[in-house]
Design an enzyme around this catalytic site. Structure first.
Site, PDB file in Angstrom:
ATOM      1  N   LYS A  10       0.831  -1.200   0.000  1.00  0.00           N
ATOM      2  CA  LYS A  10       0.000   0.000   0.000  1.00  0.00           C
ATOM      3  C   LYS A  10       0.877   1.268   0.000  1.00  0.00           C
ATOM      4  CE  LYS A  10      -3.937  -2.291   2.217  1.00  0.00           C
ATOM      5  NZ  LYS A  10      -4.959  -2.201   3.308  1.00  0.00           N
ATOM      6  N   GLU A 128      -9.436 -10.649  -8.083  1.00  0.00           N
ATOM      7  CA  GLU A 128      -8.472  -9.551  -7.963  1.00  0.00           C
ATOM      8  C   GLU A 128      -7.332  -9.685  -8.978  1.00  0.00           C
ATOM      9  OE1 GLU A 128      -7.365  -9.704  -3.838  1.00  0.00           O
ATOM     10  OE2 GLU A 128      -9.347  -9.061  -3.154  1.00  0.00           O
TER      11      GLU A 128
END
Ligand code: IDP
Ligand code: MG
Length: 137
Positions: A10, A128
């Site tokens: 992230k 995903e």
């Protein structure tokens, strides 16, 4: 059982210079391998698809703001029980509750900025992976 999973480092992990540290931990697990890797910025529409299950929750908007605040590193990791394994390596969502030794437990303090995403099931991984790496297998 060999599997594939999607991992995202992230924006906090990238900003804090933890790419090498986190990828190193993944690489050191025996017989797992990184089969695709890309640094990119995520837009709102991709994030809405990725985090579809969370749309409308109180943390959703700040999550999208955070996830689009800087580049992420997206990886495909392959290997034996890698879906469960990456969740174990990451630790639970709340870094304060995550055990030391896990990525979130070692480096995180706040729930939103918890450094890493890893697919939570075979179904999520398939969905995903298609979203992030449509050309990979
Ligand atoms: P996971 O990443 O461990 O699978 P999810 O419940 O799927 O956790 O939530 C997705 C992401 O949304 C989390 O990794 C975290 O960044 C953020 N998030 C989840 N719950 C909260 C919350 O209660 N407050 C703030 N952010 C949250
Ligand atoms: Mg999740």
């Amino acid at each position: 059982m060999s599997q594939r999973t999607l991992v995202l480092l992230k924006p906090d992990a990238v900003r804090r210079g933890l790419i090498g540290e986190i990828i190193g931990r993944i690489e050191k697990k025996a017989d797992w391998r990184i089969s695709a890797l890309e640094m990119r910025r995520l837009d709102r529409s991709l994030l809405e698809q990725h985090y579809g299950e969370h749309v409308g929750k109180p943390f959703y908007e700040p999550l999208v703001e955070f996830m689009s605040s800087g580049p992420v590193v997206a990886l495909v990791v392959e290997g034996e029980r890698v879906i469960e394994g990456l969740r174990t390596l990451s630790g639970p969502t709340d870094p304060i509750a995550a055990a030391p030794g896990s990525i979130r437990g070692d480096f995180g303090t706040i729930v939103r900025e918890n450094l890493i995403h890893a697919s939570d099931s075979a179904e999520s991984a398939e969905r995903e992976l298609k979203l992030f790496f449509p050309t990979v297998g």
